[in-house]
Scaffold this active site. Structure first.
Site, short mmCIF file in Angstrom:
data_model
loop_
_atom_site.label_atom_id
_atom_site.label_comp_id
_atom_site.label_asym_id
_atom_site.label_seq_id
_atom_site.Cartn_x
_atom_site.Cartn_y
_atom_site.Cartn_z
N GLU A 78 0.62 -1.14 0.29
CA GLU A 78 0.04 -0.48 -0.14
C GLU A 78 0.84 1.20 -0.45
O GLU A 78 0.79 1.70 -0.63
CB GLU A 78 -0.89 0.37 1.25
CG GLU A 78 -2.05 -1.45 1.27
CD GLU A 78 -2.50 -1.27 -0.21
OE1 GLU A 78 -3.10 -0.84 -0.52
OE2 GLU A 78 -3.31 -2.70 -0.32
N HIS A 80 1.81 2.38 -3.40
CA HIS A 80 1.00 2.96 -4.28
C HIS A 80 0.75 4.40 -3.29
O HIS A 80 0.78 5.37 -4.92
CB HIS A 80 -0.71 2.23 -4.13
CG HIS A 80 -1.04 1.15 -4.35
ND1 HIS A 80 -1.00 0.71 -5.72
CD2 HIS A 80 -1.61 -0.15 -3.56
CE1 HIS A 80 -1.03 -0.49 -5.92
NE2 HIS A 80 -1.90 -0.88 -5.19
N HIS A 108 0.02 -1.70 -9.71
CA HIS A 108 0.08 -3.08 -9.82
C HIS A 108 0.82 -4.30 -10.85
O HIS A 108 1.11 -3.31 -11.78
CB HIS A 108 -1.76 -4.09 -10.12
CG HIS A 108 -1.85 -3.62 -8.47
ND1 HIS A 108 -3.60 -3.23 -8.24
CD2 HIS A 108 -1.83 -3.14 -7.38
CE1 HIS A 108 -3.40 -3.48 -7.35
NE2 HIS A 108 -3.26 -3.03 -6.21
#
Length: 202
Positions: free
Chosen positions: A144, A147, A153
């Site tokens: 996370e 990101h 991804h």
């Protein structure tokens, strides 16, 4: 082998009231677990020359200070608002994570805003305490945080790597490694966004 500039991510971690219940009110058990988690995260980011440190840990001992619900995007949004208004004014940090014992919808175990690093509202993530194995939860936090740091991804366009950190689905024997695609994404994020808050050593 890419050479990344030195960056520093100071993490704030909040354990929600569900975590307090799950660990029978034992705040030292939660504290130990969070420290172990951050040490795994730090290890996984060291090849990218990112030093992660825990700058504060909050445990919501008596009650949740936001509404924690199974809709992960709503909970993440509420946490981002709370972080911007409350937590940022209390102690300096670069990115805040909410560790929750709540089971999230759609078998989600974590959520974060893409490219959110250093933004007052969007530099946040949500991680479910989904495994008794602290390393598995640390991989989710690392994912996370990826990101937040501009990583997509590992799937489309020749970037599939089922065992890598940014794989869309957690694997049972997760790797500690970022794919070349993740490293490229991070480099692009640094070049295009150059987030200022991670320039400062803690």
């Amino acid at each position: 082998q890419q050479r990344f500039p030195q960056r520093y991510v100071m993490l704030a971690i909040v354990a929600d009231h569900g975590m307090v219940t799950k660990y029978s009110g034992n705040s030292s058990a939660i504290t130990t677990r969070v420290h172990q988690m951050v040490s795994h995260v730090t290890e996984m980011y060291s090849p990218l020359n990112i030093a992660t440190t825990l700058s504060l840990l909050r445990i919501w001992s008596s009650k949740d200070l936001i509404t924690v619900q199974s809709d992960s995007s709503v909970t993440l949004g509420s946490f981002g608002d709370w972080r911007k208004v409350v937590l940022l004014s209390q102690q300096a940090h670069d990115c805040a994570f909410l560790n929750t014992a709540t089971a999230l919808d759609d078998s989600t175990i974590g959520l974060a805003y893409s490219n959110g690093m250093c933004d007052p509202k969007f530099s946040v993530g949500l991680v479910q305490d989904h495994s008794s194995n602290v390393f598995m939860v640390a991989v989710t936090m690392t994912h996370e945080l990826g990101h937040n740091l501009g990583m997509a991804h590992d799937e489309a366009g020749g970037c599939a790597c089922s065992s890598c950190i940014m794989s869309p689905a957690a694997s049972s024997g997760p790797s500690k490694l970022f794919s070349d695609c993740s490293k490229d994404d991070y480099q692009t994020f640094l070049t295009n966004t150059n987030p200022q808050c991670i320039l400062n050593a803690p």
